[in-house]
Design a protein around this motif. Sequence first.
Motif, PDB file in Angstrom:
ATOM      1  N   LEU A 189       0.829  -1.204   0.000  1.00 28.77           N
ATOM      2  CA  LEU A 189       0.000   0.000   0.000  1.00 28.77           C
ATOM      3  C   LEU A 189       0.863   1.254   0.000  1.00 28.77           C
ATOM      4  CD1 LEU A 189      -2.682   1.536   0.296  1.00 28.77           C
ATOM      5  CD2 LEU A 189      -2.508   1.183   2.778  1.00 28.77           C
ATOM      6  N   LEU A 190       1.933   1.231   0.767  1.00 29.57           N
ATOM      7  CA  LEU A 190       2.834   2.380   0.836  1.00 29.57           C
ATOM      8  C   LEU A 190       3.438   2.680  -0.541  1.00 29.57           C
ATOM      9  CD1 LEU A 190       4.363   4.502   2.509  1.00 29.57           C
ATOM     10  CD2 LEU A 190       6.112   2.755   2.974  1.00 29.57           C
ATOM     11  N   LYS A 191       3.848   1.646  -1.245  1.00 30.06           N
ATOM     12  CA  LYS A 191       4.417   1.849  -2.585  1.00 30.06           C
ATOM     13  C   LYS A 191       3.384   2.453  -3.530  1.00 30.06           C
ATOM     14  CE  LYS A 191       7.875  -1.874  -2.427  1.00 30.06           C
ATOM     15  NZ  LYS A 191       8.330  -3.147  -3.046  1.00 30.06           N
ATOM     16  N   ILE A 192       2.156   1.955  -3.435  1.00 38.15           N
ATOM     17  CA  ILE A 192       1.099   2.459  -4.306  1.00 38.15           C
ATOM     18  C   ILE A 192       0.804   3.924  -4.000  1.00 38.15           C
ATOM     19  CG2 ILE A 192      -1.362   2.263  -4.863  1.00 38.15           C
ATOM     20  CD1 ILE A 192      -1.109  -0.741  -4.394  1.00 38.15           C
ATOM     21  N   ARG A 193       0.664   4.237  -2.710  1.00 40.37           N
ATOM     22  CA  ARG A 193       0.324   5.601  -2.330  1.00 40.37           C
ATOM     23  C   ARG A 193       1.454   6.577  -2.664  1.00 40.37           C
ATOM     24  NH1 ARG A 193      -3.738   6.740   0.509  1.00 40.37           N
ATOM     25  NH2 ARG A 193      -4.540   5.351  -1.106  1.00 40.37           N
ATOM     26  N   ALA A 194       2.690   6.162  -2.438  1.00 36.65           N
ATOM     27  CA  ALA A 194       3.826   7.024  -2.755  1.00 36.65           C
ATOM     28  C   ALA A 194       3.865   7.335  -4.248  1.00 36.65           C
ATOM     29  CB  ALA A 194       5.130   6.367  -2.312  1.00 36.65           C
ATOM     30  N   ARG A 195       3.529   6.331  -5.054  1.00 38.22           N
ATOM     31  CA  ARG A 195       3.506   6.529  -6.499  1.00 38.22           C
ATOM     32  C   ARG A 195       2.350   7.431  -6.904  1.00 38.22           C
ATOM     33  NH1 ARG A 195       1.773   1.390  -9.288  1.00 38.22           N
ATOM     34  NH2 ARG A 195      -0.255   2.280  -8.724  1.00 38.22           N
ATOM     35  N   GLU A 196       1.196   7.227  -6.278  1.00 37.92           N
ATOM     36  CA  GLU A 196       0.003   7.999  -6.634  1.00 37.92           C
ATOM     37  C   GLU A 196       0.165   9.493  -6.368  1.00 37.92           C
ATOM     38  OE1 GLU A 196      -3.543   4.685  -5.900  1.00 37.92           O
ATOM     39  OE2 GLU A 196      -3.061   6.162  -4.345  1.00 37.92           O
ATOM     40  N   ILE A 197       0.742   9.823  -5.220  1.00 40.08           N
ATOM     41  CA  ILE A 197       0.835  11.241  -4.852  1.00 40.08           C
ATOM     42  C   ILE A 197       2.237  11.801  -5.057  1.00 40.08           C
ATOM     43  CG2 ILE A 197      -1.050  11.005  -3.187  1.00 40.08           C
ATOM     44  CD1 ILE A 197       0.990  11.048  -0.945  1.00 40.08           C
ATOM     45  N   ASP A 198       3.131  10.985  -5.605  1.00 39.10           N
ATOM     46  CA  ASP A 198       4.503  11.418  -5.911  1.00 39.10           C
ATOM     47  C   ASP A 198       5.202  11.959  -4.677  1.00 39.10           C
ATOM     48  OD1 ASP A 198       6.683  11.709  -7.545  1.00 39.10           O
ATOM     49  OD2 ASP A 198       6.138  13.727  -8.215  1.00 39.10           O
ATOM     50  N   ILE A 199       5.474  11.070  -3.749  1.00 40.58           N
ATOM     51  CA  ILE A 199       6.145  11.420  -2.504  1.00 40.58           C
ATOM     52  C   ILE A 199       7.097  10.292  -2.141  1.00 40.58           C
ATOM     53  CG2 ILE A 199       4.342  10.379  -1.081  1.00 40.58           C
ATOM     54  CD1 ILE A 199       4.812  12.486   1.024  1.00 40.58           C
ATOM     55  N   ALA A 200       8.167  10.607  -1.449  1.00 43.04           N
ATOM     56  CA  ALA A 200       9.104   9.577  -1.004  1.00 43.04           C
ATOM     57  C   ALA A 200       8.460   8.763   0.121  1.00 43.04           C
ATOM     58  CB  ALA A 200      10.399  10.210  -0.522  1.00 43.04           C
ATOM     59  N   ALA A 201       8.454   7.458  -0.035  1.00 42.54           N
ATOM     60  CA  ALA A 201       7.824   6.592   0.962  1.00 42.54           C
ATOM     61  C   ALA A 201       8.419   6.812   2.353  1.00 42.54           C
ATOM     62  CB  ALA A 201       7.979   5.129   0.544  1.00 42.54           C
ATOM     63  N   ARG A 202       9.693   7.085   2.398  1.00 43.95           N
ATOM     64  CA  ARG A 202      10.374   7.258   3.680  1.00 43.95           C
ATOM     65  C   ARG A 202       9.833   8.448   4.467  1.00 43.95           C
ATOM     66  NH1 ARG A 202      16.631   9.005   3.856  1.00 43.95           N
ATOM     67  NH2 ARG A 202      16.715   9.724   5.995  1.00 43.95           N
ATOM     68  N   LEU A 203       9.290   9.453   3.769  1.00 42.10           N
ATOM     69  CA  LEU A 203       8.733  10.606   4.468  1.00 42.10           C
ATOM     70  C   LEU A 203       7.415  10.254   5.141  1.00 42.10           C
ATOM     71  CD1 LEU A 203       9.198  13.638   5.021  1.00 42.10           C
ATOM     72  CD2 LEU A 203       7.844  14.140   2.978  1.00 42.10           C
ATOM     73  N   LEU A 204       6.733   9.243   4.626  1.00 39.41           N
ATOM     74  CA  LEU A 204       5.457   8.829   5.188  1.00 39.41           C
ATOM     75  C   LEU A 204       5.629   7.952   6.421  1.00 39.41           C
ATOM     76  CD1 LEU A 204       3.409   8.026   1.964  1.00 39.41           C
ATOM     77  CD2 LEU A 204       2.896   9.797   3.642  1.00 39.41           C
TER      78      LEU A 204
END
Length: 400
Positions: free
Chosen positions: A318-333
């Motif tokens: 889910l994290l990979k999908i969301r990071a891709r969707e909103i264009d954000i680094a997963a590590r920041l989440l």
Amino acid sequence: MKIHELITTTEPLRELCERLAKSEFVCVDTEFMRENTYWPELCLIQIGNEEEAAAVDPLADGIDLAPLWELMCDNEDVLKVFHAGGQDVEIVFNFTGKTPHPIFDTQIAMMAISQSEQIGYANLVESWLNKTIDKGARFTDWSRRPLTDRQIEYAIGDVTYLATIFPKILNKLIKTGRGAWLNAEMDKLADPANYENDGDLAWRRIRSPGRNPTVLGRLKALAAWRESEAQHKNIPRGRIVRDETLADIASHPPKKQSDLAKVRGLSQAWRDNEIGKRLLKVLEKAEPLPKEEMPEKAKRGAPLGKEGALVADLLKLLLKIRAREIDIAARLLTRADEMEALAAGVRDLPILEGWRYEVFGKDALELVEGKLAFAVKNGKLTMTHVDDMAEELAERQAAE
């Protein structure tokens, strides 16, 4: 942009800082050497805005850096912009006991507007300005004088490019409304506690060998001793004793100095040299770690087990999908250990607070509670609420 020649005297530096003090922001970078010393040796300071930039030689005879430190640490009206500025901030702190403030780091900012985890400066320049930086001068000896024209040009380029890129990044943050996401990260970068060389806290940087107060007490004493030895000799702490060796000694303390020669990571000389004697005295005086200093236990819920591990894997997907969707680094989440804690039932987590909850935590919690499922739409993996899937299925069946 006006590029000044190398500043080597106080008066030109003072005049530069007076002009820069009227700016909304200044970009800052440093060149230093620390391979053979405990304290990083500051060799060059680059500073500038959109109109002018200069390199300052801190090794020049008689130069007073006070105007620069005043601009950096005492002027709250000017934003100080760095790229991957942790070590630069550390150097300022070592000289002044203060950190630059207010502060902005473009590497951290890029995490909020792209999927870049730790974008390097050269890649930053290439992506925003379509320019390639000559890296040839990067690994030169910055302590050697005189500096070459190539070195100075390379060094000043680090702030001139940044002065052009920063406003672009800022505009994108404003348009996306993500500037507030970075406040905590920037405050963390500017926190003086990150740069204090408190010997009594040095043990916390070492991977702790369990939670035995006696062992941790020895580790605390040994780490503080190593800091003192390294500072006194001005050599890297690892050249005194490596972390893993220090932890091994804390767990299995030698009974006499000759036993030090049997410790992995120490030479035979430790069996009878003076530094070995000092280490043994530290061990003899070490006391168990007080209860109030014991490290906090990691937040854990029930043991994950096979099902819990599967849920944790789904959260990572889910994290990979969301990071891709909103264009954000997963590590920041979030981090992997936080998602494992969520899968195990822990709810007191940063991921379930503030903007992280709105952007990712809410869906992550619903996934754990079985309210969210994966689906493939138009060849892409997406997330769908279970109730919505049921409605879609019912509509299809009715249509048939």
